[in-house]
Design an enzyme around this catalytic site. Sequence first.
Site, short mmCIF file in Angstrom:
data_model
loop_
_atom_site.label_atom_id
_atom_site.label_comp_id
_atom_site.label_asym_id
_atom_site.label_seq_id
_atom_site.Cartn_x
_atom_site.Cartn_y
_atom_site.Cartn_z
N ASP A 238 30.70 16.45 59.28
CA ASP A 238 29.32 16.01 58.56
C ASP A 238 27.93 16.44 59.12
O ASP A 238 27.98 16.45 60.61
CB ASP A 238 29.51 14.44 58.31
CG ASP A 238 30.23 13.91 57.40
OD1 ASP A 238 30.92 14.88 56.71
OD2 ASP A 238 30.53 12.71 57.06
N ARG B 176 32.64 5.14 54.76
CA ARG B 176 33.21 6.92 54.69
C ARG B 176 33.75 6.95 56.12
O ARG B 176 34.66 8.02 56.44
CB ARG B 176 32.49 7.71 54.21
CG ARG B 176 30.94 7.88 54.95
CD ARG B 176 30.16 8.69 53.96
NE ARG B 176 30.51 9.97 53.64
CZ ARG B 176 30.97 10.73 54.49
NH1 ARG B 176 30.60 10.53 55.78
NH2 ARG B 176 31.46 11.88 54.36
N PRO C 137 12.41 -3.75 55.88
CA PRO C 137 11.55 -2.75 56.46
C PRO C 137 11.30 -2.82 57.80
O PRO C 137 11.04 -1.87 58.50
CB PRO C 137 10.41 -2.63 55.58
CG PRO C 137 10.57 -3.39 54.40
CD PRO C 137 11.75 -4.51 54.69
N GLU D 153 8.82 -9.51 49.88
CA GLU D 153 7.75 -10.36 50.59
C GLU D 153 8.26 -11.05 51.97
O GLU D 153 7.42 -11.59 52.57
CB GLU D 153 7.30 -11.43 49.27
CG GLU D 153 6.73 -10.82 48.29
CD GLU D 153 8.08 -10.27 47.06
OE1 GLU D 153 9.09 -10.13 47.55
OE2 GLU D 153 7.58 -9.60 46.23
CL1 6GU Z 1 16.36 -2.63 53.93
N1 6GU Z 1 14.42 -3.52 52.59
C1 6GU Z 1 13.30 -3.38 51.81
N2 6GU Z 1 13.02 -4.15 51.14
N3 6GU Z 1 12.32 -2.19 51.88
C2 6GU Z 1 12.94 -1.12 52.69
C3 6GU Z 1 14.32 -1.26 53.64
C4 6GU Z 1 14.89 -2.47 53.42
N4 6GU Z 1 14.49 -0.09 54.61
C5 6GU Z 1 13.34 0.61 53.99
N5 6GU Z 1 12.56 0.09 53.29
#
Ligand code: 6GU
Length: 237
Positions: A174, A159, A94, A121
Amino acid sequence: MKIDVLTIFPEYFDSIFEFGIIRRAKLAGIVEINLHDIREYATDKHRMVDDRPFGGGDGMVLKPEPIFAAIENLVGTSERDAYSEGTRVVLLTPQGRPLKQTVATELSETKHLVLICGRYEGVDERVNDALVTDEISIGDYVLSGGEPAAAVLVDAVVRLLPGALGSDTSAENDSFSDGLLDCPHYTRPAEFRGMTVPEVLLNGNHAEIEKWRREKALEKTKAVRKDLLQGENGESG
Ligand code: 6GU
């Protein structure tokens, strides 16, 4: 293109690449996708892949040793500067830069992608410091692990590979390829439970149809994704 996916849950991907365009691209030899269990690279007797965080706190952190060993095996080196041109090692967390169509396009122009699925984590930061060329997030929400994100990234990238879409379809039409959301689509019947298809789509005037589609795409984008029209972080990707 070759894609290697490093994960502690290889079974998660058992069927996810077996459908539609990805399946076809694999069968056509356009992409090769291999799954690797990080645990197979653990050398201690308990095959540990994670451990408690230094400094304390909740959860477990993915250990560096198995991931370094896996990258050495798959890429030939754990020196990022020594990677072949066209090799990208992507860490899905994230904290990464947001996945956009522009990012997918950039990655689709490489030869070898190694995707490391993080845990929520965390992953020992030395993986990021020494191995990773791109840290990527698929959006501002929390997933338990990078596995669903890796599946999303693979789909978005594969794709775009030359020949992955049939000759009758093209990525150029797209959503997002022009920075806008897609226009509405209709098929038969022309009237369904009293709901009709816009007249313009039925009259065969292709210039008019194109104009209507662009208007509708713009209208939709204005209504739900104004950020896409405003440059900056709404870059055309
Ligand atoms: Cl790539 N990993 C995790 N654990 N949560 C996320 C993410 C990735 N992208 C958005 N939320």
